[in-house]
Design an enzyme around this catalytic site. Structure first.
Site, mmCIF file in Angstrom:
data_model
loop_
_atom_site.group_PDB
_atom_site.id
_atom_site.type_symbol
_atom_site.label_atom_id
_atom_site.label_comp_id
_atom_site.label_asym_id
_atom_site.label_seq_id
_atom_site.Cartn_x
_atom_site.Cartn_y
_atom_site.Cartn_z
ATOM 1 N N SER A 125 0.827 -1.213 0.000
ATOM 2 C CA SER A 125 0.000 0.000 0.000
ATOM 3 C C SER A 125 0.856 1.256 0.000
ATOM 4 O O SER A 125 1.949 1.266 0.565
ATOM 5 C CB SER A 125 -0.890 -0.011 1.256
ATOM 6 O OG SER A 125 -1.516 1.242 1.448
ATOM 7 N N TYR A 150 -1.704 -0.973 10.835
ATOM 8 C CA TYR A 150 -1.987 -1.551 9.496
ATOM 9 C C TYR A 150 -0.852 -1.192 8.536
ATOM 10 O O TYR A 150 -0.262 -2.067 7.897
ATOM 11 C CB TYR A 150 -3.318 -1.037 8.945
ATOM 12 C CG TYR A 150 -3.406 -1.226 7.448
ATOM 13 C CD1 TYR A 150 -3.197 -0.159 6.581
ATOM 14 C CD2 TYR A 150 -3.622 -2.487 6.901
ATOM 15 C CE1 TYR A 150 -3.212 -0.343 5.219
ATOM 16 C CE2 TYR A 150 -3.641 -2.675 5.538
ATOM 17 C CZ TYR A 150 -3.431 -1.596 4.695
ATOM 18 O OH TYR A 150 -3.439 -1.790 3.339
ATOM 19 N N LYS A 154 2.315 -3.559 6.507
ATOM 20 C CA LYS A 154 2.693 -3.561 5.086
ATOM 21 C C LYS A 154 4.201 -3.313 4.953
ATOM 22 O O LYS A 154 4.885 -3.934 4.151
ATOM 23 C CB LYS A 154 1.891 -2.513 4.308
ATOM 24 C CG LYS A 154 0.418 -2.850 4.177
ATOM 25 C CD LYS A 154 0.210 -4.212 3.504
ATOM 26 C CE LYS A 154 -1.243 -4.572 3.371
ATOM 27 N NZ LYS A 154 -1.443 -5.919 2.793
HETATM 28 C C1 WQD Z 1 -9.803 9.223 1.329
HETATM 29 C C2 WQD Z 1 -10.068 10.702 1.558
HETATM 30 C C3 WQD Z 1 -10.425 11.262 3.870
HETATM 31 C C4 WQD Z 1 -14.161 9.070 4.374
HETATM 32 C C5 WQD Z 1 -7.083 4.213 3.168
HETATM 33 C C6 WQD Z 1 -5.940 3.454 3.729
HETATM 34 C C7 WQD Z 1 -5.057 2.980 2.607
HETATM 35 C C8 WQD Z 1 -5.885 2.178 1.638
HETATM 36 C C9 WQD Z 1 -7.042 3.021 1.105
HETATM 37 C C10 WQD Z 1 -5.717 -0.159 2.133
HETATM 38 C C11 WQD Z 1 -9.356 11.230 2.803
HETATM 39 C C12 WQD Z 1 -11.673 11.521 3.051
HETATM 40 C C13 WQD Z 1 -12.999 9.601 3.832
HETATM 41 C C14 WQD Z 1 -15.209 9.938 4.769
HETATM 42 C C15 WQD Z 1 -13.906 11.816 4.037
HETATM 43 N N1 WQD Z 1 -6.375 1.010 2.243
HETATM 44 N N2 WQD Z 1 -12.884 10.947 3.661
HETATM 45 N N3 WQD Z 1 -15.047 11.289 4.583
HETATM 46 O O1 WQD Z 1 -7.413 7.107 4.089
HETATM 47 O O2 WQD Z 1 -6.666 7.675 1.720
HETATM 48 O O3 WQD Z 1 -6.581 5.331 2.506
HETATM 49 O O4 WQD Z 1 -7.802 3.429 2.259
HETATM 50 O O5 WQD Z 1 -4.696 -0.367 1.538
HETATM 51 O O6 WQD Z 1 -4.052 2.172 3.165
HETATM 52 O O7 WQD Z 1 -5.185 4.334 4.530
HETATM 53 O O8 WQD Z 1 -8.770 6.382 2.079
HETATM 54 O O9 WQD Z 1 -11.165 6.515 1.516
HETATM 55 O O10 WQD Z 1 -10.481 6.538 3.959
HETATM 56 O O11 WQD Z 1 -10.043 8.544 2.561
HETATM 57 O O12 WQD Z 1 -13.765 13.035 3.867
HETATM 58 O O13 WQD Z 1 -16.297 9.521 5.285
HETATM 59 O O14 WQD Z 1 -11.462 10.867 1.817
HETATM 60 O O15 WQD Z 1 -10.231 12.314 4.800
HETATM 61 O O16 WQD Z 1 -8.962 12.560 2.513
HETATM 62 P P1 WQD Z 1 -7.323 6.743 2.664
HETATM 63 P P2 WQD Z 1 -10.199 6.936 2.565
#
Ligand code: WQD
Length: 339
Positions: A125, A150, A154
């Site tokens: 990741s 997590y 990785k």
């Molecule tokens: C994306 C953006 C949030 C939810 C994670 C893991 C990464 C990978 C993918 C496994 C951010 C914003 C989110 C919400 C929001 N997983 N957001 N409201 O955190 O980039 O990555 O998932 O491999 O390892 O860390 O993904 O979709 O959670 O967030 O505003 O209800 O959307 O702040 O900017 P992230 P995400």
């Protein structure tokens, strides 16, 4: 040619099984069904008309892993997805993450090094980069102190593989560092199946639009970005799945330059949260109910991939647009809601 896909009923695993079958591989899936259901197996078969071999098995059971490999000595390659992947959950339950993500990897590798030749693709990741200093992020960017257990699993996983490859020339491996996988198969027969309240942005958007959630909270609009919201590289899960097949073929054809390689898998384009919402509203012809709230702890400001290495050495690039991915996610959500 028989390929083992661990976690093969999961989100990325199931889409990868479809693409492997499309390329004529015989697939064996191991899944403990802790984060997937057998409905996904039906979905795969309904897309490809080919039934993978499925074994319900928990990779934390070392003897079960040993017995499995004894019965499948003809495996030519392994794509290892099986792991827990919720950042927040890993903070509140670290030991579960270290046991489930590290012990299982060790047991699989211990069996692989006994085989004549072994080709191993590891699901990694972009989280290993933390907040990278330079955008886009290349594979040469420093691996930073993980922001969560997590992410640490990785990083540790990659180190374990690298150390094992160093003394096992017959073990060939590639770590694929995903950016943000989103969307669903165009058939809407498989897709993302978040358990409980979605932690990730796209399932929360589609569940809000379908009426399952009251409102999307956007975690902060005071970041130093074009519109104040965080930037991510959202890659269509089918493009990601195809990259796994290409990486496997690189190893099977012995085109790898060293026996441990790393590739970033993204679109190479960053999108803000508000741009993702706008793309969704356009393809779904709906107005999304959202509000801006405080930042979420642990979020990096920006992360998007330098895809030049994957383009040049794998001959792979993503083909779907953000709107394609959002439309596929919306189609899938409507199917889920109709069931
Ligand atoms: C994306 C953006 C949030 C939810 C994670 C893991 C990464 C990978 C993918 C496994 C951010 C914003 C989110 C919400 C929001 N997983 N957001 N409201 O955190 O980039 O990555 O998932 O491999 O390892 O860390 O993904 O979709 O959670 O967030 O505003 O209800 O959307 O702040 O900017 P992230 P995400």
């Amino acid at each position: 040619m028989k390929i083992l896909v661990t976690g093969g009923l999961g989100f990325i695993g199931s889409h990868t099984v479809v693409e492997l079958q499309n390329k004529g591989y015989q697939v064996v899936i191991i899944d403990n069904l802790s984060n997937a259901s057998l409905d996904v197996l039906e979905g795969i078969v309904s897309i490809t008309n080919q039934a993978p071999i499925f074994e319900k098995l928990d990779l934390k059971d070392k003897s079960a892993v040993q017995n499995f490999f004894k019965a499948h000595q003809d495996i030519q390659g392994v794509i290892h997805f099986a792991a827990s992947k919720a950042v927040g959950e890993s903070v509140t339950n670290p030991l579960m993450y270290y046991e489930n993500n590290i012990n299982t990897l060790v047991y699989v590798l211990q069996e692989l090094i006994k085989l004549e030749v072994s080709n191993f693709i590891f699901s990694s990741s972009c989280t290993v980069y933390g907040q990278a200093d330079v955008m886009p992020i290349a594979e040469t960017a420093p691996v930073k102190l993980a922001e969560s257990p997590y992410g640490n699993t990785k990083q540790i996983g990659e180190e374990i593989i690298k150390d094992t490859c160093n003394i096992n020339a017959k073990l060939n491996s590639i770590a694929l560092r995903y950016f943000n996988p989103i969307g669903a198969h165009d058939s809407a027969k498989i897709g993302e199946l978040p358990i409980g309240v979605p932690q990730n942005l796209i399932p929360y958007i589609t569940q809000t639009a379908i009426g399952q959630r009251a409102q999307l909270s956007v975690f902060g609009d005071d970041y130093p970005t074009s519109d104040g919201t965080c930037v991510r590289d959202y890659i269509h899960v089918v493009d990601l799945a195809k990259a796994h097949v290409v990486a496997l073929q690189r190893l099977l054809n012995k085109n790898n330059q060293t026996n441990f390689e790393v590739f970033n898998l993204g679109t190479g384009t960053g999108s803000t949260v508000l741009e993702v919402i706008k793309a969704f509203e356009k393809v779904s012809d709906t107005k999304l109910n959202y509000k801006i709230v405080d930042r979420r702890q642990g979020d990096v400001i920006s992360a998007y991939a330098d895809t030049s290495k994957a383009n040049a050495e794998l001959g792979w690039k993503s083909e779907h647009t953000l709107e394609d991915a959002m439309l596929s996610a919306w189609k899938w959500q409507k199917v889920l809601h109709s069931n």
